[in-house]
Design an enzyme around this catalytic site. Structure first.
Site, short mmCIF file in Angstrom:
data_model
loop_
_atom_site.label_atom_id
_atom_site.label_comp_id
_atom_site.label_asym_id
_atom_site.label_seq_id
_atom_site.Cartn_x
_atom_site.Cartn_y
_atom_site.Cartn_z
N GLU A 62 -6.05 3.13 3.51
CA GLU A 62 -6.55 3.66 4.77
C GLU A 62 -8.00 4.15 4.71
OE1 GLU A 62 -5.12 3.53 7.58
OE2 GLU A 62 -2.98 3.28 7.21
N ASP B 285 0.85 -1.19 0.00
CA ASP B 285 0.00 0.00 0.00
C ASP B 285 0.88 1.24 0.00
OD1 ASP B 285 0.87 -0.68 2.54
OD2 ASP B 285 -1.13 -0.92 3.37
#
Length: 376
Positions: A127, A69
């Site tokens: 997120e 990520d």
């Protein structure tokens, strides 16, 4: 050979919120093109602010995926590091480490053409927007969809050299809850002429705790937390509206769905008993439980158990959430914790990683992926 520490520090200074990672993507592309120059078996594609790097194998019987990520958090950094971010954003969840390790693995595994295909996924918006789900549902993988998927997350309370995972569920599935009670405002002196939304919301918060204690099997795990409440304007006005913002977390999707169902029923029941209306939003999206494939997890754990520089830990599940769970619901794979020896926890303004983890991770994980990439 790329400089891992320099790359990590550059990435650390430019954290960006999900789907806004334009500087991050540009920097990643610069390093990736340095790594893959003159290597005709490698292709690069962009998807919004994400990236996919595909190494076509000489035999190409299967595709092994590695996911990282790339987004940061809306946190003001307080580490006092010379390379600290200064834009009200921070890599407080360690995604700068994740990206740097991925780049190191790409360099190591692209030294020669592998037998099997390899896909490196640089995924945005872990997120806030479940970027893995967005990419999967949006067709970003095309013909490059992995047969197996692997990924890591740093963990501050583990030391460099620690690798921790299990053969079952590693992370919880999460569901964001937004609930508004709508009553009738009025003067504090005349409550009988109003309908107090604050009282209804407070009553709901206490009642909702019975879901875990009375509806969920004691042998299962679930959490219902409301961390935010907004209601009213001043002391002598009865609140017309009350807003609650919370989260549901569980280790199985079945329990998550049960908890969502009971929460909805309770909210409607409280609203009816107070003669109010509600606006309820349940947003789970791509944050499913991270369920490791038992066979692949055993294989990975056996490998690191026999690595002299690694300390393999068979660890219990955690109630943290991760959108890699969505990809692992579609593709068999494994996620694991990587120790970074930080005194401050994840999402802390003072979280600092021991940069010694970079060389360790690239070397140890690189050996594992090299076996996967070149197995007949």
């Amino acid at each position: 050979m790329i400089n891992l520490i320099e790359i990590r520090r550059q990435l650390h200074q430019i954290p960006e919120i999900g789907l806004e990672e334009h500087k991050t993507q540009k920097y990643l592309l610069t390093i990736i093109h340095q790594i893959i120059q003159n290597k005709s078996f490698i292709q690069v594609e962009t998807w919004q602010t994400g990236l996919l790097v595909y190494l076509k194998g000489s035999q190409g019987q299967k595709t092994i995926g590695w996911r990282t990520d790339i987004d940061g958090l809306p946190v003001e950094e307080l580490t006092n590091l010379p390379f600290a971010s200064k834009n009200g954003r921070m890599h407080a969840c360690g995604h700068d480490i994740h990206m740097t390790v991925a780049l190191g693995l790409l360099e190591k595994l692209s030294e020669s053409q592998p037998k099997n295909n390899l896909l490196f996924l640089f995924q945005p918006a872990e997120e806030n927007e479940a970027g893995g789900k967005l990419m999967y549902d949006g067709g970003a993988f095309k013909n490059w969809l992995p047969d197996e998927f692997y990924g890591l997350h740093v963990r501050p309370d583990l030391k460099v050299g620690d690798i921790a995972t299990n053969e079952q569920t590693l992370f919880a599935g999460t569901c964001e809850v937004e609930l508004t009670f709508v009553g009738t405002g009025g003067h504090a002196a005349f409550p009988h002429t109003a309908n107090d939304a604050l009282v209804a919301a407070a009553y709901f918060v206490t009642q909702v705790q019975t879901i875990v204690s009375r509806n969920v099997d004691p042998l299962d795990s679930a959490v219902v937390t409301f961390g935010k409440m907004e209601a009213g304007t001043t002391n002598n006005i009865i609140a017309e509206r009350a807003f609650l913002h919370g989260t549901i977390r569980s280790l199985t999707q079945e329990v998550n769905e049960l908890t969502q169902k009971r929460l909805t029923e309770l909210a409607k029941g409280v609203a009816q008993s107070f003669d109010m209306t509600i606006d309820l939003k349940l947003k789970q999206g791509g944050y499913l439980p991270v369920e490791n494939n038992p066979k692949l997890a055993k294989e990975l754990m056996d490998f690191f158990r026999n690595e002299t520089k690694a300390n393999l830990i068979d660890i219990a599940p955690a109630m943290t959430g991760e959108d890699f769970g969505y990809l692992l619901s579609k593709i068999p794979g494994v996620m694991f914790w990587l120790g970074i020896n930080s005194e401050a926890p994840l999402h802390s303004q003072k979280m600092q990683a021991d940069e010694g983890v970079l060389d360790f991770a690239v070397e140890a994980i690189g050996q594992f992926l090299d076996i996967k990439a070149n197995r007949n």
